[in-house]
Scaffold this active site. Structure first.
Site, PDB file in Angstrom:
ATOM      1  N   ARG A 234       0.834  -1.223   0.000  1.00 51.00           N
ATOM      2  CA  ARG A 234       0.000   0.000   0.000  1.00 51.00           C
ATOM      3  C   ARG A 234       0.862   1.262   0.000  1.00 51.00           C
ATOM      4  O   ARG A 234       0.551   2.251   0.667  1.00 51.00           O
ATOM      5  CB  ARG A 234      -0.928   0.024   1.229  1.00 51.00           C
ATOM      6  CG  ARG A 234      -1.960  -1.062   1.253  1.00 51.00           C
ATOM      7  CD  ARG A 234      -2.979  -0.892   0.126  1.00 51.00           C
ATOM      8  NE  ARG A 234      -4.107  -1.772   0.293  1.00 51.00           N
ATOM      9  CZ  ARG A 234      -4.138  -3.031  -0.129  1.00 51.00           C
ATOM     10  NH1 ARG A 234      -3.104  -3.556  -0.753  1.00 51.00           N
ATOM     11  NH2 ARG A 234      -5.216  -3.762   0.064  1.00 51.00           N
TER      12      ARG A 234
ATOM     13  N   SER B 130     -10.803  -0.677   3.106  1.00 51.23           N
ATOM     14  CA  SER B 130     -10.020  -0.787   4.347  1.00 51.23           C
ATOM     15  C   SER B 130      -9.635   0.611   4.812  1.00 51.23           C
ATOM     16  O   SER B 130      -9.020   1.360   4.066  1.00 51.23           O
ATOM     17  CB  SER B 130      -8.732  -1.558   4.095  1.00 51.23           C
ATOM     18  OG  SER B 130      -9.006  -2.852   3.622  1.00 51.23           O
TER      19      SER B 130
ATOM     20  N   GLU C 149      -5.040   3.792   5.959  1.00 53.43           N
ATOM     21  CA  GLU C 149      -4.708   3.581   4.556  1.00 53.43           C
ATOM     22  C   GLU C 149      -5.319   4.738   3.758  1.00 53.43           C
ATOM     23  O   GLU C 149      -4.813   5.143   2.713  1.00 53.43           O
ATOM     24  CB  GLU C 149      -5.334   2.247   4.106  1.00 53.43           C
ATOM     25  CG  GLU C 149      -4.985   1.857   2.704  1.00 53.43           C
ATOM     26  CD  GLU C 149      -5.885   0.763   2.148  1.00 53.43           C
ATOM     27  OE1 GLU C 149      -5.687  -0.399   2.519  1.00 53.43           O
ATOM     28  OE2 GLU C 149      -6.768   1.073   1.337  1.00 53.43           O
TER      29      GLU C 149
END
Ligand code: EPU
Length: 338
Positions: free
Chosen positions: A165, A237, A334
């Site tokens: 990520r 998420s 995130e």
């Protein structure tokens, strides 16, 4: 073509569906348009960021600057060598439309990334990933525009500093470039990746590992676990899976033998499942006013209707604090919080 909106409301332009305004928003259709946009004197010293699909952005206040929105659509095969096919995808193409196209064309490589919401230009920024595949696995180069130099640039995969990520676009190139297209490498040679979770079982039930069956299985799994952002505001998420010292992971494992643990790709480190930690801290399915934690996936924070970005962040802070107190693990978002 360039379209300019002044003092624009953003509720429909972020998947959390929270209210915020931007001083200005500019949509562009072609990479060449960026030259014109940034040549305008209004852009001198102007604060700007890219807002693509708004699927990974949480607005906690109004944005006093210009949002740049890629709308350039287009998917083209740029070269073919044997079974390898190189494909250019415009930054404004919905990522899942690109996946659907690849499956129709019989091209392998991104089928496991089915149904991830967002635009293709945003895919490399956080190196989207799911079910054992990351977009970095197929990216060949990123094409972009740099307002500082008024140049178009190309960055090859090796220079993108891809990680979990993570990429150079979240680090040294953050706020400095606008991705206009991506070039990915797909293949006509079948390469099913079914090892993650219950993908194999779903694919077997559908009759075997064809591209269409894999896409269908992933779409079914995601649709079951994750809320549809067009119905319930969310950004997938909310937290990253935390990478911790192996020592802490081992201590937790001794106490919670069922705790999921993944290799972190780094010596002495391990990756934990944030969803499991939040779930075990008792937050799954809980709500707090107009915000809550999804019932089927504790990593996903949801807008229950009419919530503000600040309310989402308050809930996020409570979760971070409780997970830290209980497990000694620091969660980080995130989602890009503005
Ligand atoms: N778990 C729980 N409770 C929960 C959620 C998860 O106990 O509420 C446990 C699961 O049982 C499993 C482990 O945690 O043992 C991992 O869960 P899962 O396989 O659902 O994956 P994840 O780590 O929660 C990541 C990505 C998702 C991606 C899935 C599938 C991150 C931050 N999230 O979730 O990506 O779809 O794997 O590959 O890496 C996204 O980034 O927006 C996203 C949805």
């Amino acid at each position: 073509m360039v379209r300019i909106y002044e003092n624009i409301e953003l509720t429909a332009r972020n998947s959390f569906g929270v209210p915020a305004r931007a001083k200005r928003l500019i949509e562009f259709d072609e990479a060449e348009d960026l030259m014109q946009i940034f040549a305008d004197e209004k852009m001198t010293n102007e604060k700007w960021i890219v807002l693509a699909g708004g699927n990974n952005t949480l607005f906690t206040r109004d944005f006093e600057g210009t949002l740049i929105c890629p709308q350039n659509c287009g998917i083209e095969i740029v070269a073919t060598e044997g079974n390898t096919v190189h494909v250019r995808i415009g930054a404004g193409v919905e990522w899942d439309d690109a996946v659907a196209w690849s499956v129709e064309q019989g091209l392998w490589g991104i089928e496991n990334l089915s149904l991830i919401p967002g635009k293709s230009g945003a895919a490399p920024v956080q190196n989207i990933g799911a079910y054992g595949t990351e977009v970095k696995d197929v990216i060949e180069q990123i094409e972009m525009f740099c307002p500082e130099t008024m140049n178009r640039l190309i960055l090859a995969n090796d220079y993108c500093e891809f990680g979990y990520r993570d990429s150079i676009f979240k680090r040294s190139l953050k706020g400095r470039v606008i991705i206009t297209s991506i070039v990915i490498r797909l293949s006509r040679t079948p390469n099913p990746r079914l090892r993650y979770g219950d993908v194999q079982q779903r694919v077997d039930e559908l009759g075997g590992p064809t591209l269409a069956n894999i896409r269908e299985a992933i779409v079914a799994i995601r649709s079951h676990k994750l809320p549809n952002p067009t119905v319930t505001g969310n950004a997938g998420s909310f937290f990253k899976n935390p990478v911790v010292d192996r020592e802490l992971a081992d201590r937790l494992l001794a106490e919670y033998p069922d705790m999921p643990l993944y290799p972190a790709g780094e010596e002495g480190k391990a990756k934990l499942a944030a969803g499991w930690l939040i779930d075990r801290a008792g937050w799954k399915g809980k709500s707090d006013g107009r915000v809550g934690v999804h019932t089927r996936q504790a990593l996903v924070l949801i807008n229950l209707g009419g919530a503000t970005g600040a309310e989402v962040m308050e809930l996020a802070y409570r979760i971070v604090t409780e997970v830290k107190e209980r497990f000694g693990v620091e969660l980080s978002p995130e989602v890009n919080v503005l």
